[in-house]
Design a protein around this motif. Structure first.
Motif, PDB file in Angstrom:
ATOM      1  N   PHE A  98      -8.028   2.201  -5.381  1.00 15.97           N
ATOM      2  CA  PHE A  98      -7.707   3.606  -5.078  1.00 15.97           C
ATOM      3  C   PHE A  98      -6.309   3.979  -5.574  1.00 15.97           C
ATOM      4  CE2 PHE A  98     -10.655   2.747  -1.304  1.00 15.97           C
ATOM      5  CZ  PHE A  98     -11.769   3.274  -1.947  1.00 15.97           C
ATOM      6  N   LYS A 130       0.836  -1.203   0.000  1.00 10.23           N
ATOM      7  CA  LYS A 130       0.000   0.000   0.000  1.00 10.23           C
ATOM      8  C   LYS A 130       0.868   1.249   0.000  1.00 10.23           C
ATOM      9  CE  LYS A 130      -3.729  -2.206   2.506  1.00 10.23           C
ATOM     10  NZ  LYS A 130      -4.918  -2.068   3.307  1.00 10.23           N
ATOM     11  N   GLU A 176      -7.155  -1.541  -1.546  1.00 10.47           N
ATOM     12  CA  GLU A 176      -7.297  -0.152  -1.081  1.00 10.47           C
ATOM     13  C   GLU A 176      -5.907   0.425  -0.841  1.00 10.47           C
ATOM     14  OE1 GLU A 176     -10.390   0.368   1.785  1.00 10.47           O
ATOM     15  OE2 GLU A 176     -11.783  -0.774   0.539  1.00 10.47           O
ATOM     16  N   ASN A 211     -11.717  -2.352  -4.106  1.00  6.37           N
ATOM     17  CA  ASN A 211     -11.195  -1.053  -4.515  1.00  6.37           C
ATOM     18  C   ASN A 211      -9.676  -1.058  -4.462  1.00  6.37           C
ATOM     19  OD1 ASN A 211     -13.576   0.393  -5.072  1.00  6.37           O
ATOM     20  ND2 ASN A 211     -13.983   0.549  -2.879  1.00  6.37           N
ATOM     21  N   HIS A 213      -4.020   2.835  -2.480  1.00  2.00           N
ATOM     22  CA  HIS A 213      -3.644   4.250  -2.631  1.00  2.00           C
ATOM     23  C   HIS A 213      -2.272   4.436  -3.274  1.00  2.00           C
ATOM     24  CE1 HIS A 213      -7.132   5.576  -0.288  1.00  2.00           C
ATOM     25  NE2 HIS A 213      -6.905   4.505   0.439  1.00  2.00           N
TER      26      HIS A 213
END
Ligand code: CA
Length: 734
Positions: free
Chosen positions: A217, A150, A180, A215, A182
């Motif tokens: 992102f 991440k 997720e 997701n 990012h």
């Protein structure tokens, strides 16, 4: 084991203690250095070549004090041979390295994990070059970059020339630690990726169908996609919540496809097709997608590869099919001099769910020729059309929500086109949209590739008749050179290996070539060949079966080649049976083969046989095959035998064109297993016009995959059967 003393170059005062910069010159020194890293440390690889170096970079830095792996001098550290990079930990930075002259021994060159479960977080890879770091086996799949973990960043990198199977870069979501995430992918230069000739040639993929309802992102911004032509998806988005903004797609064949996942935003991107074949824009599938303020110019792609495509979905779709479009916002896009905008694309019995709760507003669709480019394949009642503007289309497909009006465009300071005057100031892209500058992406210290030019870029070399004068001249020729043959007889006693672009052209008069080996030319990896004005005879070839005037390298080739024959005569390839004009090997790929204004006669094999990929894995041997203004007489095999098996719909080709040519006694040999003068299996685009077929076997077109378009017209058949077209696909467009 001997401990290696590390060279400590400098000490830097830091907030938490002493951070070191360690210059290492061997793999052992590197491994020792990695063991003792503290926040703020930097390991520098000494300038030079590091061969067979599987770099494992681990450590835990802090937000203000990352741990860095870099080059002594950016661009002067080359990672070659069987090498790769894995990184795991936190706040790691890698920069300045060049991967080339080799390939990864694993499935990935740069991986943001050590192994399953041990990932990198808050880490960054910046100013890395991966230059043609390709497995020699074209269809041995691997990946250049895999992002896991991440909050990682991949920026200002230069990735050029992946020519093997496998997506160039992927974001993986295959564990909770990587969802997720990012991540940020920005300011990279994704340079030319040649046509792969099968599925698996995507440049960027985010997610997979299996995790597509998760997701990601991930933000993908300000990247330059330069001629990313691997297959029909330049970007395959397969997860939710991503953002694509500010990217520039230059002459890239394919689309940014919102293949799976919902809630992705695509905005402020620029697509410049320059009318290159199959250049596309954005394909919308799934729920809650926003497509806003994108500029598309000169995109020629059709069907799923159009400038803007809104698909139909599958009710209660399985993960690997198509979730319906719902709640899409498509606004303020400018689509200029492009060929196709599609609504309800893919509509059929399975894909029966039409778009719902969606809006399409304030878009500009401008075609200078006033052609309607909008196609409506199903009910579009679920899309609210508002305030869109068309340039004066004669017969618009949609009228509600579209104004069709006289309209001119003017170029603004940003180089983009806008409606002249104030009347439509709110339609199309915003005035402050910026087309990304190529030079602001990638690295400044490694050259970006120039235009794709193969032939006639080098010197012209005069060649006189004689034995092996042609061989010697070809052997000494450089990239793009032209051999200019004086009239007379040329004897070639050795096969000429062409491993660079080479043109062989006759000066006025007749230059005749005979050859004594089983092939006159062998196109090697990196080679392309153009023959102009020559007379080539096979009569001096050995009396064995299976000779060729031209053959490819006999094993896998990474570089796509071109073969051009113009104003030439090819004759008497008949000393024994199965003497082909061109023979190709498995896992070789012609970018294009073009024969024009030439004569072929007395050949016991095939003229073009591109039928080596018989495993039905979706592979094939050439993209564009074109024959115009030529005569073929007494050819025992086929004029062209082209085979593209498999059932995936990932490729635009093969394409075949035959125009203004004549065939007289073609395909009648007992060894011609295709029982055809032309056999096209799985070919996606066929044009056969204005030809004369006499005493020849039929054309056999076998539709096995995709949405093939086959057009035949104004052909004469004398003592020859009519064309045979066999259908094995559901949907046909003739
Ligand atoms: Ca694909």
């Amino acid at each position: 084991m001997i401990r290696i003393t590390l060279v400590v170059l400098t000490f830097m005062l830091s907030q938490t203690g002493l951070a070191e910069t360690l210059l290492v010159s061997s793999q052992d020194e590197f491994e020792d250095a990695v063991d003792d890293l503290v926040p703020g440390d930097t390991i520098m690889l000494a300038n030079g070549t590091w061969r067979d170096f599987e770099i494992l970079f681990t450590g835990v830095g802090t937000p203000g004090q990352p741990i860095t792996l870099t080059a002594e001098t950016r661009g002067e550290v080359f990672i070659t041979g069987q090498s790769n990079l894995r990184m795991a930990g936190e706040y790691l930075v890698v920069s300045g390295l060049v991967f080339r002259d080799g390939y990864t021994p694993t499935n990935t060159v740069i991986s943001f994990r050590r192994t399953r479960g041990d990932y990198a977080y808050h880490s960054r890879v910046t100013e890395i070059v991966i230059d043609r770091y390709n497995n020699p086996e074209r269809h041995e799949s691997d990946f250049w970059v895999m992002m896991y973990g991440k909050h990682n960043r991949f920026d200002h990198n230069h990735l050029v020339g992946k020519s093997t199977a496998g997506v160039t870069m992927a974001v993986r979501l295959d564990s909770e630690e990587s969802q997720e995430n990012h991540h940020r992918i920005d300011h990279n230069y994704f340079g030319p990726r040649p046509i792969l000739g099968s599925n698996g040639g995507e440049t960027l993929r985010i997610g997979t169908s299996h995790y597509s309802r998760s997701n990601s992102f991930t933000v993908v911004e300000n990247n330059y996609f330069d001629r990313c032509n691997g297959e029909l998806e330049v970007i395959s988005n397969k997860s939710g919540g991503n953002t694509f903004r500010g990217n520039l797609f230059f002459e890239s064949r394919g689309t940014l496809t919102l293949r799976h996942g919902s809630g992705t935003v695509v905005e402020n991107n620029v697509f410049l097709g320059n009318r290159v074949d199959h250049t596309g824009g954005i394909r919308v599938i799934n729920a809650d997608q926003v497509v806003r303020n994108n500029y598309m110019h000169g995109l020629t792609g059709h069907r799923f590869g159009g400038a803007l495509v809104v698909m139909n979905g599958v009710p209660n779709s399985p993960l690997n099919r198509y979730d319906p479009v719902d709640n899409a916002i498509i606004e303020n896009n400018s689509i200029i001099d492009s060929d196709h905008v599609e609504f309800g694309a893919g509509s059929d019995e399975e894909r029966s769910a039409t778009p719902t709760n969606s809006v399409f507003r304030s878009n500009l669709i401008f075609n200078e020729d006033r052609q309607n480019i909008v196609a409506v394949h199903d009910d579009v009642g679920g899309i609210e059309f508002q305030g869109n503007v068309l340039k004066n289309v004669d017969e618009p497909a949609l009228t509600g929500g579209f104004i069709s009006t006289t309209l001119e465009l003017a170029s603004a300071d940003n180089g983009l086109l806008y409606p002249a005057g104030e009347q439509f100031a709110d339609v199309g892209v915003s005035r402050d949209l910026k087309a990304l500058d190529r030079e602001s992406t990638g690295v400044s210290w490694y050259p970006k590739p120039g235009p794709d030019i193969r032939f006639a870029t080098g010197e012209t070399i005069a060649v006189v008749p004689g034995e092996d004068t042609l061989f010697d001249a070809a052997d000494g020729a450089g990239d793009g050179d032209i051999l200019l043959l004086a009239p007379g007889e040329y004897i070639v006693t050795k096969t000429i290996v062409v491993d660079r672009p080479l043109t062989i052209r006759a000066a006025p008069g007749t230059a005749s070539i005979e050859f004594e080996r089983t092939a006159l030319f062998e196109i090697g990896d990196g080679g392309s060949l153009k023959l102009s004005g020559l007379t080539i005879s096979g009569r001096a070839a050995p009396d064995v079966a299976g000779n060729s005037a031209i053959r490819t390298h006999r094993y896998s080739m990474l570089n796509n080649y071109a073969l051009v024959v113009e104003d030439s005569t090819i004759q008497d390839l008949d000393v024994n049976h199965s003497f082909n004009f061109l023979s190709v090997a498995r896992h070789t790929f012609a970018d294009h083969i073009a024969i024009s204004d030439s004569e072929f006669r007395n050949i016991t094999g095939h003229v073009l046989t591109l039928a080596q990929e018989t495993d039905d894995l979706g592979l094939y041997n050439g993209e564009y095959i074109s024959i115009t203004g030529s005569r073929f007489q007494n050819i025992e095999g086929a004029l062209a035998d082209i085979y593209r098996g498999g059932t995936d719909e990932s490729t635009f080709g093969p394409h075949f064109e035959l125009r203004s040519s004549s065939l007289d006694s073609v395909g009648n040999g007992s060894r011609n297993k295709s029982i055809a003068s032309i056999r096209l299996l799985g070919v996606q685009a066929t044009d056969i016009f204005d030809n004369v077929f006499a005493d020849s076997q039929p054309i056999r077109v076998i539709h096995t995959v995709g949405d093939p378009v086959t057009r035949l017209g104004d052909n004469q058949f004398e003592e020859s059967p009519e064309p045979i077209i066999q259908e094995f696909v559901r949907l046909m467009e003739h």
